[in-house]
Design an enzyme around this catalytic site. Structure first.
Site, PDB file in Angstrom:
ATOM      1  N   PRO A  17       0.785  -1.220   0.000  1.00 41.55           N
ATOM      2  CG  PRO A  17      -0.148  -1.112   2.120  1.00 41.55           C
ATOM      3  CD  PRO A  17       0.507  -2.066   1.166  1.00 41.55           C
ATOM      4  CG  ASN A  18      -0.267   4.305   1.329  1.00 41.99           C
ATOM      5  OD1 ASN A  18      -1.242   4.805   0.776  1.00 41.99           O
ATOM      6  ND2 ASN A  18      -0.320   3.794   2.545  1.00 41.99           N
ATOM      7  NE  ARG A  25       4.167   6.520   1.784  1.00 39.85           N
ATOM      8  CZ  ARG A  25       4.298   5.263   2.162  1.00 39.85           C
ATOM      9  NH1 ARG A  25       4.684   4.345   1.286  1.00 39.85           N
ATOM     10  NH2 ARG A  25       4.061   4.909   3.404  1.00 39.85           N
ATOM     11  CE1 TYR A  30       9.023   4.798   3.074  1.00 38.87           C
ATOM     12  CE2 TYR A  30       7.460   6.616   3.108  1.00 38.87           C
ATOM     13  CZ  TYR A  30       7.930   5.430   3.638  1.00 38.87           C
ATOM     14  OH  TYR A  30       7.312   4.864   4.727  1.00 38.87           O
ATOM     15  CG  ASN A  81       8.219  -2.294   0.249  1.00 38.37           C
ATOM     16  OD1 ASN A  81       7.744  -2.463   1.375  1.00 38.37           O
ATOM     17  ND2 ASN A  81       8.791  -1.154  -0.122  1.00 38.37           N
ATOM     18  CB  ALA A  84       1.436   0.083   6.180  1.00 35.11           C
ATOM     19  CD  GLU A 105      10.443  -7.888   5.426  1.00 37.00           C
ATOM     20  OE1 GLU A 105      10.913  -8.938   5.933  1.00 37.00           O
ATOM     21  OE2 GLU A 105       9.948  -6.975   6.108  1.00 37.00           O
ATOM     22  CG  HIS A 107      11.063  -2.680   4.317  1.00 44.01           C
ATOM     23  ND1 HIS A 107       9.689  -2.574   4.254  1.00 44.01           N
ATOM     24  CD2 HIS A 107      11.343  -3.864   4.890  1.00 44.01           C
ATOM     25  CE1 HIS A 107       9.160  -3.660   4.793  1.00 44.01           C
ATOM     26  NE2 HIS A 107      10.137  -4.463   5.183  1.00 44.01           N
ATOM     27  NE  ARG A 114      10.222   5.649   8.581  1.00 39.88           N
ATOM     28  CZ  ARG A 114       9.255   5.445   7.685  1.00 39.88           C
ATOM     29  NH1 ARG A 114       9.376   4.463   6.801  1.00 39.88           N
ATOM     30  NH2 ARG A 114       8.188   6.216   7.673  1.00 39.88           N
TER      31      ARG A 114
HETATM   32  C1  DQA Z   1       8.245   0.770   3.788  1.00 45.08           C
HETATM   33  C2  DQA Z   1       8.342   0.944   5.319  1.00 45.08           C
HETATM   34  C3  DQA Z   1       6.991   0.759   5.983  1.00 45.08           C
HETATM   35  O1  DQA Z   1       7.110   0.954   7.388  1.00 45.08           O
HETATM   36  C4  DQA Z   1       5.988   1.788   5.460  1.00 45.08           C
HETATM   37  O2  DQA Z   1       4.721   1.569   6.015  1.00 45.08           O
HETATM   38  C5  DQA Z   1       5.939   1.823   3.976  1.00 45.08           C
HETATM   39  C6  DQA Z   1       7.179   1.691   3.202  1.00 45.08           C
HETATM   40  C7  DQA Z   1       9.574   1.089   3.079  1.00 45.08           C
HETATM   41  O3  DQA Z   1       9.711   0.676   1.925  1.00 45.08           O
HETATM   42  O4  DQA Z   1      10.451   1.749   3.638  1.00 45.08           O
HETATM   43  O5  DQA Z   1       4.891   2.053   3.383  1.00 45.08           O
HETATM   44  O6  DQA Z   1       7.911  -0.577   3.515  1.00 45.08           O
END
Ligand code: DQA
Length: 151
Positions: A17-18, A25, A30, A81, A84, A105, A107, A114
């Site tokens: 998501p997002n 964003r 990011y 990835n 959240a 995985e 990120h 964080r």
């Molecule tokens: C994320 C880290 C997560 O905590 C966050 O909710 C994201 C992006 C990252 O790629 O750094 O949406 O997965």
């Protein structure tokens, strides 16, 4: 090279998501690379390394669970990835366990630097490894890691 060479390994890339909002964003966290530029680079790397990539992004937990559930037999590995959902989704973790495909995985950010709620990943225990903190390079390194695992 034949386009549909059945010997080519197939990797499913899942963005949670997002992540479709990357570029605008929270660029301080990011960066400014867009999701489509990351995907384009992943496709380039995949072509060089002669693997096939399918890429999806979803904001919906169930859609991600469905995609993972259908991956066995269609894909050899998963690059994910979970965004959240990393910190909340027993369903995505169980789906990865159930299909038992090698998964990495990734990120963009280093979640350990964080907020505390980001320090726990429900996903990490069921993947081969986790790469974080290198911006888009986390994805590229993750893809390399999977290709090594498959070779
Ligand atoms: C994320 C880290 C997560 O905590 C966050 O909710 C994201 C992006 C990252 O790629 O750094 O949406 O997965």
């Amino acid at each position: 090279m034949r386009l549909n060479n059945p010997a080519m390994k197939r990797i499913l890339v899942i963005h949670g998501p997002n992540l479709h909002l990357l570029g605008t964003r929270e660029p301080g966290i990011y960066g400014t690379a867009t999701l489509s530029s990351i995907n384009a680079h992943l496709k380039k790397l995949a072509a060089k390394r002669k693997v096939r990539l399918s890429v999806m992004q979803s904001n919906v937990e169930g859609a991600i669970v469905d995609a993972i559930g259908k991956a066995r037999g269609r894909f050899d590995a998963i690059l994910i990835n979970p965004a959240a959902y990393t910190h909340t989704s027993v369903a995505i973790r169980d789906a990865l366990s159930a299909v038992a495909l090698p998964a990495v995985e990734v990120h963009l950010s280093n979640t350990h630097t964080r907020e505390e709620f980001r320090h726990t990943s429900l996903i990490s225990p069921v993947v081969k490894g986790t790469i974080m903190g290198f911006g888009p390079h986390s994805y590229y390194l993750g893809l390399e890691a999977l290709i090594e695992l498959l070779s």
